[in-house]
Design an enzyme around this catalytic site. Structure first.
Site, PDB file in Angstrom:
ATOM      1  N   TYR A   1      18.272  15.467 -14.716  1.00 47.84           N
ATOM      2  CA  TYR A   1      19.647  15.676 -15.168  1.00 47.84           C
ATOM      3  C   TYR A   1      19.790  16.987 -15.944  1.00 47.84           C
ATOM      4  CZ  TYR A   1      21.746  11.202 -13.878  1.00 47.84           C
ATOM      5  OH  TYR A   1      22.279  10.147 -13.182  1.00 47.84           O
TER       6      TYR A   1
ATOM      7  N   LYS B   1       7.132   7.433  -9.831  1.00 46.26           N
ATOM      8  CA  LYS B   1       6.583   7.726  -8.497  1.00 46.26           C
ATOM      9  C   LYS B   1       5.393   8.661  -8.674  1.00 46.26           C
ATOM     10  CE  LYS B   1       8.135   7.564  -4.617  1.00 46.26           C
ATOM     11  NZ  LYS B   1       7.646   6.756  -3.452  1.00 46.26           N
TER      12      LYS B   1
ATOM     13  N   ASP C   1      10.328   2.809  -5.983  1.00 47.22           N
ATOM     14  CA  ASP C   1      10.895   2.246  -4.743  1.00 47.22           C
ATOM     15  C   ASP C   1      10.555   0.761  -4.630  1.00 47.22           C
ATOM     16  OD1 ASP C   1       8.235   2.997  -4.406  1.00 47.22           O
ATOM     17  OD2 ASP C   1       8.455   3.503  -2.287  1.00 47.22           O
TER      18      ASP C   1
ATOM     19  N   ASP D   1      19.235   5.564 -13.481  1.00 45.30           N
ATOM     20  CA  ASP D   1      20.621   5.566 -13.000  1.00 45.30           C
ATOM     21  C   ASP D   1      20.747   4.634 -11.792  1.00 45.30           C
ATOM     22  OD1 ASP D   1      23.321   6.481 -12.772  1.00 45.30           O
ATOM     23  OD2 ASP D   1      22.695   7.809 -11.148  1.00 45.30           O
TER      24      ASP D   1
END
Ligand code: IPM
Ligand code: MG
Length: 371
Positions: free
Chosen positions: A143, A194, A227, A251
């Protein structure tokens, strides 16, 4: 009598209507003879600020937000502002407030009210009693990382870049928030990243592991790929207690968790800064997880519960009024149990009401619970 100062930033779209219901509740609290008095001030943010001042939030508004005991935020954005310069788009106002107030810890509870278990797109038995806390890092990552730009290459093609960036300190402080919260709940933290693809994920996992060892060995910690976390949230959401994750994954995962509970229109959030070294005061902003819903804005249809519950979180986390916070939460549950529903959570056999009727019913339920 103690006075607490609140800055109300309704913003755009349904934010304006749902904030009016918070004001209704504040008026009731202020009408009581004893207890805390709220002093409120309102200002513009998002598209509304752009229309009035040409920016998504003014310096004066940011200064007021810093000085307040808590900021209650509605929502920003809408198609009306699709063409405004990128730096002045409505979302930029919210992002600047988060950054300038140092609100690095975003708490997003996903709670399934018993009365709403059938409104979820998942089966009742999967979501009944669901109570997850997503702890989203809010002032770092992709962001805010630089460079963040679109450049034109020599061959005329364009190239866009966003930068995902985390430092040890940023990960440490959000991990501590997650472990502290877990201790007061189910004592379990899932850390989602990740590390199989991203260097920030590698550092995230390393730092969370180190914080766990030195700061919270008593809390159960599991690392999970983001994921897989998304998949597990719809497969078996009740396995989660606290999920700590970065700004972007947070988010996405928080919208997913919110929907598991039956409606995005139900969920509040708290964004907190670090405690001030001298006073211990944390800067804070409370906002519903849902957006400005331009499609239904201005028609009195919006569900005010997420914004009212956000005010409830402010009572709990910033205003030292846990008893009142419990009353607000119980009032919401009681109104739902009585069968009142806004359109977004409407079910057969229930009574559909608008924003104002729902807000009034909540205040009436609060009145009953305090007397
Ligand atoms: C949220 C919203 C914001 C975000 C937008 C409005 C900038 O989606 O609070 O989840 O992406 O953080
Ligand atoms: Mg979002």
């Amino acid at each position: 009598m103690t006075t607490k100062t609140l800055l109300l930033l309704p913003g755009d779209g349904i934010g304006v209507e749902t904030m009016a219901e918070v004001e209704r509740l504040i008026s009731f609290f202020n009408s009581r003879k004893n207890g805390v008095r709220f002093e409120t001030e309102s200002d513009l943010v998002g598209g509304a600020a752009y229309d009035a001042h040409g920016v998504a939030v003014t310096d004066q508004c940011v200064a007021k937000a810093k000085a307040a005991d808590a900021v209650i935020f509605g929502a920003v954005g809408g198609p009306k502002w699709a063409g405004v310069p990128y730096a002045a788009r409505p979302e930029a106002g919210l992002l600047r407030l988060r950054k300038d107030l140092g609100l690095f810890a975003n708490l997003r509870p996903a709670i399934c009210y018993p009365a709403l278990a059938d409104a979820s797109s998942l089966k009742r038995e999967l979501v009944e009693g669901l109570d997850i806390m997503i702890v989203r890092e809010l002032t770092g990552g992709v962001y805010f990382g630089e460079p963040k730009e679109i450049v034109t290459l020599e061959n005329g093609e364009k190239r866009a870049v966003d930068t995902q960036l985390y430092t040890t300190h940023e990960i440490e402080r959000i991990a501590k928030v997650a472990f502290d919260l877990a201790r007061k709940r189910g004592n379990k933290v899932h850390s989602a990243e990740k590390h199989n693809v991203m260097r920030t994920g590698v550092l995230w996992k390393e730092v969370v592991t180190a914080v766990h060892k030195s700061y919270a060995p008593d809390v159960q910690l599991e690392h999970i790929l983001a994921d897989n976390c998304a998949m597990q949230l719809v497969r078996n959401p009740k396995q989660f207690d606290v999920i700590v994750t970065d700004n972007l994954f947070g988010d996405v995962l928080s919208d997913e968790a919110a929907m598991c509970t039956g409606s995005l229109g139900m969920l509040p959030s708290a964004s907190l800064g670090a405690p001030d070294a001298k006073t211990g005061k944390r800067m804070s902003l409370y906002e519903p997880v849902h957006g400005s819903a331009p499609d239904i804005a201005g028609r009195g249809l919006a569900n005010p519960i997420a914004t009212v519950a956000s005010f409830g979180m402010a009572l709990r986390y910033s205003l030292d009024m846990a008893a009142e916070a419990d009353i607000v939460d119980n009032a919401i549950a009681a109104v739902l149990a009585s069968g009142l529903r806004t359109g977004d959570i409407m079910q057969p056999g229930m009574t559909q009401v608008g924003t104002g009727e729902m807000g009034k019913a909540i205040v009436d339920a609060v009145k009953k619970l305090v007397s």
